[in-house]
Structure formats: structure tokens, C-alpha cells
Write a protein that holds these residues in place. Structure first.
Motif, mmCIF file in Angstrom:
data_model
loop_
_atom_site.group_PDB
_atom_site.id
_atom_site.type_symbol
_atom_site.label_atom_id
_atom_site.label_comp_id
_atom_site.label_asym_id
_atom_site.label_seq_id
_atom_site.Cartn_x
_atom_site.Cartn_y
_atom_site.Cartn_z
ATOM 1 N N VAL A 1 11.090 23.781 64.090
ATOM 2 C CA VAL A 1 10.505 23.059 62.960
ATOM 3 C C VAL A 1 9.906 21.753 63.476
ATOM 4 O O VAL A 1 10.548 21.009 64.213
ATOM 5 C CB VAL A 1 11.578 22.759 61.875
ATOM 6 N N THR A 2 8.652 21.514 63.101
ATOM 7 C CA THR A 2 7.990 20.270 63.509
ATOM 8 C C THR A 2 8.028 19.281 62.360
ATOM 9 O O THR A 2 7.610 19.605 61.239
ATOM 10 C CB THR A 2 6.523 20.554 63.880
ATOM 11 N N VAL A 3 8.539 18.098 62.638
ATOM 12 C CA VAL A 3 8.600 17.055 61.614
ATOM 13 C C VAL A 3 7.474 16.066 61.888
ATOM 14 O O VAL A 3 7.404 15.470 62.966
ATOM 15 C CB VAL A 3 9.987 16.358 61.641
ATOM 16 N N VAL B 1 6.607 20.245 58.826
ATOM 17 C CA VAL B 1 7.025 19.560 57.599
ATOM 18 C C VAL B 1 6.483 18.134 57.629
ATOM 19 O O VAL B 1 6.843 17.348 58.519
ATOM 20 C CB VAL B 1 8.573 19.489 57.483
ATOM 21 N N ILE B 2 5.647 17.807 56.676
ATOM 22 C CA ILE B 2 5.127 16.427 56.600
ATOM 23 C C ILE B 2 6.124 15.605 55.785
ATOM 24 O O ILE B 2 6.323 15.846 54.597
ATOM 25 C CB ILE B 2 3.740 16.396 55.927
ATOM 26 N N VAL B 3 6.769 14.663 56.462
ATOM 27 C CA VAL B 3 7.813 13.889 55.770
ATOM 28 C C VAL B 3 7.341 12.478 55.426
ATOM 29 O O VAL B 3 7.796 11.870 54.470
ATOM 30 C CB VAL B 3 9.116 13.833 56.602
ATOM 31 N N ARG C 1 5.573 15.350 50.920
ATOM 32 C CA ARG C 1 5.111 14.139 50.212
ATOM 33 C C ARG C 1 3.992 14.445 49.232
ATOM 34 O O ARG C 1 3.404 13.520 48.662
ATOM 35 C CB ARG C 1 4.614 13.095 51.216
ATOM 36 N N ASN C 2 3.654 15.719 49.064
ATOM 37 C CA ASN C 2 2.540 16.091 48.173
ATOM 38 C C ASN C 2 1.302 15.253 48.465
ATOM 39 O O ASN C 2 0.602 14.808 47.560
ATOM 40 C CB ASN C 2 2.929 15.903 46.695
ATOM 41 N N MET C 3 1.032 15.032 49.763
ATOM 42 C CA MET C 3 -0.089 14.139 50.102
ATOM 43 C C MET C 3 -1.419 14.880 50.223
ATOM 44 O O MET C 3 -2.473 14.263 50.221
ATOM 45 C CB MET C 3 0.213 13.380 51.401
#
Ligand SMILES: NC(=O)c1ccc[n+]([C@@H]2O[C@H](COP(=O)([O-])OP(=O)(O)OC[C@H]3O[C@@H](n4cnc5c(N)ncnc54)[C@H](O)[C@@H]3O)[C@@H](O)[C@H]2O)c1
Length: 449
Positions: A312-314, A377-379, A406-408
Motif C-alpha cells: 500500500v502506498t501512502v 491512498v491519498i491521506v 481526502r476527497n480532493m
């Protein structure tokens, strides 16, 4: 005016540089020798947009200096700001030991007619205790004033927030203290509120708790939207346009973090509990915030199955964009939880390049971090994630999932990217735009309390 700022952290350095910018002669003091040496040699201990330029300008004009020795700066000052950290203690109450240690050490140096301004966030009653300590301790104590001037700056826009705040809060118990604060901040035209010390303390904590509650409210609604297949975007937009509600801090995502909201909420709950008051609303705010991490992990598990041995990539480690601060960042909790379930973690952040506490692979390239990954995963909503080359990303990834925590990203644009590059896009409280994405089946997800 001659001003000493004690504690040269995120708030202290911005305070010192901004006050120098406003025309005051400022010395920033810290017990951290390395930090002061770094500043003296032209380095920057923190990353904050606009701060370095303002510091260089003030230094050139000879208005800003740094020292580890408080004595000369404090004894010759018209005002002393305390901007020392007040982290959470184990009980949840604010740990004021560093603040009190500074008060004890500078007390004998405070000049007659001096003003001690507490800028750190402190529980209601603290400034009165400091005032009464100084009264007992000093011979000319009746002429030393204590004020509370809480800081509302947001990391990432700290300089702008300091110089153009929505309001300035002046808590004090004497007209002289109010007047000196008015003088210090004379160039700033924002509304100025005069109140007592305890009221000023409570304004700060109550404001942060309210903002945290707004975030948790949006997240609670986002869970309902997920269950109903409704878009949280439309819901918060429709709510936020109501001026009584407002759109700021009303977005769903990975929840709040940072050095302020979690600890200030905790401190308020602990303070109220001493008065036998149960702050249920604030406890629910914390609980909803904690659940974000579980919900993100559940979304990943629904998409990928067991996360054991998955990569998983953060994307993003800081608690918000445009800062290098990772204190209480949701990304750290996500990394820990991924570690617990046996996932391999790759991390990319635009400014954080070292993270010794966690066993993660940290790279300085977004695409290298996604190579061989099962899910990105964009955190943290760093702007550069809006401009990703999705084709390139898909090519280097092993699997095709992107979770925008983040719904960005714009769902219409992502629908095109998914179609074009075979990606599966997931977000928080927004209906899935990829028909074969397992995350559509919301019934599989349960929210754990
Ligand atoms: N970070 C924010 O965005 C923010 C915003 C508003 C208010 N606040 C509040 O401001 C306060 C400071 O927060 P921060 O984020 O700047 O903390 P920080 O940890 O970044 O900085 C605190 C600094 O104080 C120094 N220090 C500790 N004891 C000292 C002493 N005796 N003498 C001199 N220096 C000493 C530390 O070395 C450190 O550099 C806290 O109460 C916080 O809640 C923070």
C-alpha cells in the motif's frame, strides 16, 4: 517595542518574525541550542510558506535575533510572549510543565512594569495562576501584568493568519495590559476582543473543539452517504452555503490531526470532567475521528481482500498540506494500522523525507513510491496529487486501486482517468464511479466503535 518571544517553535517563530515585520525589535529564545544555532546561521527549523522571506527581511533590517539566553532579552523588554508547547499528558490534561518551568526561570528577570503574554494554549485558570505566582514572587509584582493572547494561526497559512486574523483576543485583568496589547498589534486592523484571562483561555479551546466537531460532523454524514449511495460533496456544499453553517472545516476525509485539535479537545474534556461535566459531544467528536482510520482500512480490505503482504502506498504524511508537521497525523495512524495487518508500506510526502519511528519505505519520488503497489491512498491533500500522471501511475502499480481519503480529486475527471487507464477510484462518502469496484458493496462494511 522591545519584545522577547520564549519558545521558538511553529507558533513562536511565526510570532517573532511577524512582530518584527510589524516594526518591533524581537529576540526569539529557545532552550533547544541546535534550533537557535540553525536560525543564527541562516537555516530554517520548520517549513511554512512565506516565513523564510519574512525572516530574512527582518534580519536584514536588524529587527530579529535569536538566543538561548533569556536574561538580557527579558529584562530589557516591553513585553514577553510565552509560546511554549503544551502537549497532552497521559491523563488527557494539558502538560504545562515546560510552560511553568519557563515562568519560574524568567520571573526574576521580568522588568518593573513588564507584560507577560501567554500565547500557548492553556486550560482555563492557568493564566490567573501564573499572575498570582508572580504577585507572590516579585517585589514589584503589582506592576507586572499577565495577559492571554491565544493564537489561532493555521499551519500552512500561518504568516497570513497571524498578520490578518479574523479576530485578536486580549485576555487581561488590567487596563495597562489591554493598552500594551493594542499597541503591539496596532498595525493589525482585525476586530479586537477584550475579556478576562479565563474567558480568553476558553475562547481558544472552545473554538478548536468546535472546528474539530464540524469535521467529525461531516465525517459522520459521509458514513451515512456511503451507506445510502449519496454524495457527501453535494450535502456539504448545500449545507456550507448556509451562512449560519459555513463551508470551512466541513469536509469529509481522513479526519483531523496536528498538534492542536486532538490535544485541545482532550484538555477540554479533562477540564470539564474535573467539574463533573461529561462533554458527550466532544467525546463523540473524538470517537468519530478515530473511526476514520478503521474505515479507510476497511475500504482497502473490501477492495483488496486481506492486506497481508499487499503493498500500500501512502501519499502524504503531514497532518495537512503546506507544513512539515506530522504530529498526530492521520497518516501515521494509517501506517501503524497497515503495519499491524501485515501490509508493506511505501510512502511519499513532498516535504517529509525521514521517518525513523515507523518501518516504512519513504521515497522522494511519487511514482517510485507507487511501483509494485496494490493501492495508492491519498491521506494528505497536497496540491501536487491533483496533477498526477494517472497513466504513468497505473503503469508502475501492480494493481489498480486509488483511495482518495481526502476527497480532493474531482470525480468526473477521475471517471475519465479510470476509464482510460483501468483504475479503480474510491473516496469517502461518494458513490463509486467505477462500476466493478468492490467498494460499491457498502453492506459489507461495518463501522466499529
Ligand atoms: N502549532 C500550531 O498550529 C498552533 C496554533 C495555535 C496555538 N498553538 C499553541 O501554541 C503553543 C506552542 O505550539 P508549537 O506548535 O509552536 O509548539 P512547538 O513544540 O513547535 O514549540 C515549542 C518550543 O518551545 C521550546 N521550549 C520548551 N521549553 C522552553 C523553555 N523553558 N524556554 C524556551 N523555550 C522552550 C521548545 O524547544 C520548542 O522549540 C502550544 O500551546 C500550542 O497548543 C499551536
Amino acid at each position: 517595542m522591545k519584545i522577547a518571544v520564549i519558545g521558538t517553535g511553529y507558533v513562536g517563530l511565526v510570532t517573532g518574525a511577524s512582530l518584527a515585520h510589524l516594526g518591533h525589535q524581537v529576540v526569539c529564545i529557545d532552550v533547544d541550542k541546535d534550533k537557535i544555532m540553525l536560525l543564527q546561521s541562516g537555516g530554517m527549523p520548520i517549513w511554512e510558506p512565506g516565513l523564510e522571506d519574512m525572516i530574512r527581511d527582518a534580519e536584514l533590517k536588524g529587527m530579529l535575533d535569536y538566543s538561548t539566553d533569556a536574561s538580557a532579552a527579558v529584562s530589557g523588554s516591553d513585553a514577553v510572549f510565552l509560546t511554549i508547547g503544551t502537549p497532552s499528558s497521559e491523563s488527557g490534561e494539558a502538560d504545562l510543565s515546560a510552560l511553568w518551568s519557563a515562568v519560574h526561570s524568567i520571573a526574576p528577570m521580568l522588568p518593573d512594569n513588564g507584560l507577560l503574554i501567554i500565547k500557548s494554549t492553556v486550560p482555563s485558570g492557568t493564566c490567573e495562576q501564573i499572575e498570582s505566582y508572580l504577585r507572590k514572587r516579585l517585589p514589584f509584582s503589582s506592576r507586572i501584568a499577565v495577559a492571554h493572547n491565544p493564537e489561532f494561526l493555521r499551519q500552512g497559512s500561518a504568516v497570513r493568519d497571524f498578520l490578518a486574523p479574523d479576530r485578536l483576543v486580549f485576555g487581561a485583568s488590567s487596563p495597562e495590559a489591554y493598552n500594551r496589547l493594542e499597541e503591539i498589534y496596532a498595525p493589525i486592523k482585525s476586530p479586537k476582543i477584550r475579556c478576562g484571562l479565563s474567558e480568553a483561555e476558553l475562547i481558544k479551546c472552545a473554538s478548536n473543539a468546535f472546528l474539530a466537531m464540524k469535521i467529525s460532523y461531516a465525517n459522520m454524514m459521509s458514513d451515512l452517504c456511503d451507506a445510502l449511495g449519496v454524495s457527501i460533496d453535494a450535502v456539504v456544499e448545500g449545507m456550507g452555503l448556509d451562512r449560519r453553517i459555513g463551508s470551512e472545516f466541513l469536509s469529509a476525509g481522513a479526519g483531523y490531526g496536528g498538534s492542536c485539535f486532538p490535544k485541545d479537545l482532550h484538555a477540554l474534556i479533562a477540564l470539564a470532567s474535573r467539574e463533573h461535566l461529561d462533554m458527550e459531544l466532544l467525546k463523540a467528536t473524538e470517537s468519530i475521528n478515530r473511526q476514520r482510520i478503521q474505515i479507510i482500512i476497511q475500504k482497502l480490505e473490501t477492495a483488496l481482500g486481506s492486506l497481508e503482504d499487499k503493498t500500500v502506498t501512502v501519499y502524504g504524511l503531514t497532518f495537512k498540506p503546506n507544513t512539515d508537521d506530522i504530529r498526530e497525523s492521520p497518516a501515521l495512524r494509517i501506517c501503524s494500522m497497515l503495519q499491524e495487518v501485515g501490509a508493506r508500506i511505501m510512502v511519499y510526502d513532498p516535504v517529509v523525507t525521514c521517518l525513523p519511528e515507523l518501518q516504512v519505505d519513504l521515497t522522494v519520488d511519487m511514482y517510485a513510491a507507487a511501483t509494485g503497489s496494490d493501492c495508492v491512498v491519498i491521506v494528505t491533500d497536497w496540491d501536487q496529487f491533483r496533477h498526477l500522471d494517472w497513466g504513468r501511475l497505473r503503469q508502475v502499480m501492480r494493481s489498480s486501486y486509488v483511495l482518495d481519503a481526502r476527497n480532493m480529486l474531482d470525480t468526473a475527471e477521475m471517471a475519465v482517468n479510470c476509464e482510460r487507464y483501468g483504475l479503480h477510484y474510491m473516496s469517502m462518502g461518494r458513490p463509486s464511479i467505477t462500476p466493478d469496484c468492490p467498494i460499491n458493496n457498502r453492506a459489507e462494511m461495518t463501522i466499529m466503535t
